[in-house]
Design a protein around this motif. Structure first.
Motif, short mmCIF file in Angstrom:
data_model
loop_
_atom_site.label_atom_id
_atom_site.label_comp_id
_atom_site.label_asym_id
_atom_site.label_seq_id
_atom_site.Cartn_x
_atom_site.Cartn_y
_atom_site.Cartn_z
N PRO A 40 0.82 -1.22 0.00
CA PRO A 40 0.00 0.00 0.00
C PRO A 40 0.86 1.27 0.00
N GLU A 41 1.98 1.23 0.72
CA GLU A 41 2.88 2.38 0.75
C GLU A 41 3.46 2.65 -0.64
N ASP A 42 3.91 1.61 -1.34
CA ASP A 42 4.47 1.80 -2.68
C ASP A 42 3.40 2.24 -3.67
N LEU A 43 2.19 1.77 -3.50
CA LEU A 43 1.08 2.22 -4.34
C LEU A 43 0.85 3.73 -4.12
N ARG A 44 0.91 4.15 -2.86
CA ARG A 44 0.76 5.57 -2.54
C ARG A 44 1.91 6.38 -3.13
N PHE A 45 3.14 5.86 -3.03
CA PHE A 45 4.29 6.56 -3.59
C PHE A 45 4.19 6.65 -5.11
N ARG A 46 3.74 5.60 -5.76
CA ARG A 46 3.66 5.59 -7.23
C ARG A 46 2.62 6.58 -7.75
N PHE A 47 1.46 6.62 -7.10
CA PHE A 47 0.37 7.47 -7.59
C PHE A 47 0.16 8.74 -6.76
N LEU A 48 1.00 8.94 -5.74
CA LEU A 48 0.96 10.11 -4.87
C LEU A 48 -0.45 10.35 -4.31
N GLY A 49 -1.05 9.27 -3.86
CA GLY A 49 -2.38 9.37 -3.27
C GLY A 49 -2.74 8.10 -2.54
N GLY A 50 -3.86 8.12 -1.86
CA GLY A 50 -4.31 6.99 -1.05
C GLY A 50 -5.07 5.95 -1.86
N LEU A 51 -4.54 5.54 -2.95
CA LEU A 51 -5.16 4.57 -3.84
C LEU A 51 -5.09 3.17 -3.23
N LYS A 52 -6.21 2.44 -3.22
CA LYS A 52 -6.19 1.05 -2.74
C LYS A 52 -6.18 0.07 -3.90
N VAL A 53 -6.85 0.46 -4.98
CA VAL A 53 -6.92 -0.36 -6.18
C VAL A 53 -6.68 0.55 -7.38
N VAL A 54 -5.91 0.06 -8.33
CA VAL A 54 -5.66 0.83 -9.55
C VAL A 54 -6.87 0.64 -10.46
N SER A 55 -7.49 1.74 -10.83
CA SER A 55 -8.73 1.68 -11.62
C SER A 55 -8.49 1.18 -13.04
#
Length: 175
Positions: free
Chosen positions: A39-54
């Motif tokens: 979840p942290e790397d997902l946040r770093f990649r998209f600079l937001g609190g994303l849980k699932v990539v749409s």
């Protein structure tokens, strides 16, 4: 370097992987990849609190009809998608923004280093002068890697939680 977007890369640890441009049919593989990112790397990649990539983001990451956006996929020798990288060029093709994300279970093998080096050479082949990335200040590992590769780090305008890392191209990265 030419702007060939396929090839085998090898890290300092001896880990080998294949790089190629993303294609529309990669969308399900890319969706599955993001389930193996913290979840942290997902946040770093998209600079937001994303849980699932749409679905819309996945389509954007696999489309090939925009000459200014280059999405790359890195596969292990057994065909597992282990990392993704993006280079988005500005319209005059002088600057490019880079984003990289690596699977949790393939970190510390040198994959991100090789991807960033690959993207820098690819950007040079396109004639870009600089590449840059917007990073969360909390993403210390990425910032340190980028510093080691000759990037400079500056405050990001109007957001104290972010930094801008930038590298002039035409400079040789440390080996």
């Amino acid at each position: 370097m030419t702007t060939n977007s396929n090839g085998t890369l090898s890290t300092r640890t001896g880990f080998r992987f294949e790089m190629r441009r993303a294609r529309p049919e990669d969308e399900p593989t890319l969706a599955e990849f993001f389930t193996h990112v913290t979840p942290e790397d997902l946040r770093f990649r998209f600079l937001g609190g994303l849980k699932v990539v749409s679905h819309e983001r996945l389509v954007a990451m696999t489309r090939s009809d925009d000459a200014d956006i280059h999405n790359f996929l890195a596969f292990s020798v057994n065909g597992l998608l282990i990392a993704v990288a993006m280079l988005a060029c500005d319209q005059p093709r002088r600057h490019g923004e880079v984003a990289i994300c690596t699977r949790e279970d393939h970190k510390h093998l040198g994959v991100s280093w090789e991807l960033l080096l690959y993207i820098a050479k690819y950007a040079e082949g396109l004639g870009l002068d600089t590449i840059e990335s917007i990073e969360s200040r909390e993403n210390r590992a990425a910032i340190e890697l980028e510093r080691d590769m000759g990037f400079t780090v500056t405050a990001y305008p109007d957001d104290p939680t972010l930094v801008l890392v930038r590298r002039q191209l035409g400079c040789t990265a440390p080996s």
